[in-house]
Design a protein around this motif. Structure first.
Motif, PDB file in Angstrom:
ATOM      1  N   TYR A 289       8.849  -3.661  -4.050  1.00 20.18           N
ATOM      2  CA  TYR A 289       9.599  -2.878  -4.739  1.00 20.18           C
ATOM      3  C   TYR A 289       8.910  -2.662  -6.064  1.00 20.18           C
ATOM      4  N   ASP A 290       7.852  -4.037  -6.977  1.00 21.21           N
ATOM      5  CA  ASP A 290       7.249  -4.464  -8.178  1.00 21.21           C
ATOM      6  C   ASP A 290       6.358  -3.895  -8.040  1.00 21.21           C
ATOM      7  N   ALA A 291       4.751  -3.274  -7.305  1.00 20.87           N
ATOM      8  CA  ALA A 291       4.267  -2.339  -6.828  1.00 20.87           C
ATOM      9  C   ALA A 291       5.055  -1.106  -7.804  1.00 20.87           C
TER      10      ALA A 291
ATOM     11  N   ILE B 291       0.901  -1.223  -0.135  1.00 21.98           N
ATOM     12  CA  ILE B 291      -0.205   0.064   0.054  1.00 21.98           C
ATOM     13  C   ILE B 291       0.894   1.341  -0.107  1.00 21.98           C
ATOM     14  N   GLN B 292       1.569   0.849   0.808  1.00 19.22           N
ATOM     15  CA  GLN B 292       2.726   2.559   1.148  1.00 19.22           C
ATOM     16  C   GLN B 292       3.867   2.758   0.042  1.00 19.22           C
ATOM     17  N   ALA B 293       3.838   1.579  -1.231  1.00 20.09           N
ATOM     18  CA  ALA B 293       4.612   1.764  -2.525  1.00 20.09           C
ATOM     19  C   ALA B 293       3.472   1.866  -3.499  1.00 20.09           C
ATOM     20  N   ILE B 294       2.503   1.822  -3.169  1.00 22.40           N
ATOM     21  CA  ILE B 294       2.155   2.758  -4.463  1.00 22.40           C
ATOM     22  C   ILE B 294       1.941   3.925  -4.125  1.00 22.40           C
ATOM     23  N   ASN B 295       0.885   4.213  -2.999  1.00 20.06           N
ATOM     24  CA  ASN B 295       1.070   5.128  -2.490  1.00 20.06           C
ATOM     25  C   ASN B 295       2.054   6.298  -3.000  1.00 20.06           C
TER      26      ASN B 295
END
Length: 348
Positions: free
Chosen positions: A163-165, A18-22
């Motif tokens: 990482y991938d997201a 979620i944090q990576a997407i944000n």
């Protein structure tokens, strides 16, 4: 933009998916004023899973805004925005709700470049949580990726790690074609090993949760070798990457796990190279079996690797039934069914 394309793990921060997407949305909105975020409750509320939290406060209501509950309208507006020159990132709150927007996605977004002879494009990225594992029942648990892989002109991306997201979402937003970006909500806050009676795991300490804070992108159409091996190739994506990885580790089998990352475009070279090396192939996904993407993968392996195969291609998937709320764990491909398939394929 080519000089900016990197895939690095220097100066990383631990993030959940979620944090990576944000973070990806934040990075792209800061870099490109044409990027806008829209959808149900994505603004003040920050999204049902908080993937857009804080973005409206930072970039304003003209770039991060709430929409009515009308998926057809959300995607229709996004198509128009893309044709006008913006890069919209609409969110469909759950993948189960995407069906009213199919006409706009299939008949408009996917065909716009071709119909206009390249005069107009639809550079839009449709984000949506998908898949089961959270007791969401029939209307919050579906895996409709196979529908979109059938549509020419649409790309389909499914990350399996924070990482991938982030890297894939940045690449999707920069892409000039419409991208369906399905996010496996079962692993939003931690990987899932398939054992439903154990406490939920956290991304803390996981190497794939170390995410660069700034800009980087992962090229669409490039698979990731999660674990190299010589005895068996396992093709999977999303939540199933973690279930497969855990099952293989406990079995102690020398299997090569290939995380497809993107279904369209598909990394055929990586698939073919792995299967030709191992001579055996297992496909795992949680969508229903009939006409699931695993059927396409099976046909592809059969066509390209037939003379290298030592056993028939096997599939472990969801069942051909509506998603069962009370029997979710029986429906969800888990360690038992994966182990049985591996045992069968290794005996042949």
């Amino acid at each position: 933009m080519a000089d900016d394309v990197i895939e690095t793990r220097t100066q990383t921060t631990q993030m959940t998916m979620i944090q990576a997407i944000n973070s990806a949305l934040d990075v792209m909105m800061e870099r490109d004023p044409d990027v806008v975020v829209m959808g149900e409750d994505v603004g003040f509320f920050g999204g049902v899973f908080r993937a857009t939290a804080g973005l409206q406060q930072k970039y304003g209501k003209n770039r991060v805004f709430d929409t009515p509950i009308t998926e057809c309208g959300i995607i229709g507006v996004a198509v128009g925005m893309g044709a006008y020159g913006l890069r919209p990132v609409p969110e469909i709150q759950f993948a189960d709700y995407i069906y009213p927007a199919l006409d706009q996605l299939v008949s408009e977004a996917a065909r716009l470049r071709y119909r206009s002879a390249g005069e107009f494009i639809a550079p839009m990225t449709v984000r949506s949580p998908f898949g089961g594992g959270i007791f969401g029942g029939q209307t919050h648990s579906q895996s409709p990726e196979g529908i979109f892989t059938h549509v020419s002109g649409v790309k389909t991306v499914i990350p399996s790690t924070p990482y991938d997201a982030k890297g894939l979402l940045i690449a999707a937003i920069e892409d000039n074609d419409p991208v369906i970006f399905f996010e496996p909500k079962r692993i939003y806050n931690g990987p899932f090993d398939g054992h439903y009676d154990t406490p939920a795991r956290s991304w803390a300490g996981h190497p794939e949760a170390q995410v660069p804070a700034g800009y980087y992108r992962i090229e669409l159409g490039k698979a990731r070798i999660v674990r190299p091996g010589e005895a068996l190739t396992i093709l999977c994506y999303g939540t199933m990457v973690h279930v497969v990885e855990n099952t293989v580790a406990k079995l102690g089998i020398d299997a090569e796990i290939v995380d497809l990352r993107t279904l369209v475009p598909l990394d055929i070279k990586a698939i073919e190279g792995s299967v030709r090396k191992t001579g055996r192939c297992l496909i795992v996904h949680e969508a229903t079996r009939t006409s699931g993407f695993g059927a396409e993968l099976s046909a592809l392996v059969q066509e390209r690797c037939f003379y290298h195969l030592e056993a028939p291609v096997e599939r472990v998937t969801g069942f051909d039934t509506p998603y069962p709320h009370s029997l979710e764990w029986a429906y969800f491909p888990g360690p038992v069914r994966i182990r049985e398939a591996i045992t069968k394929i290794m005996k042949d």
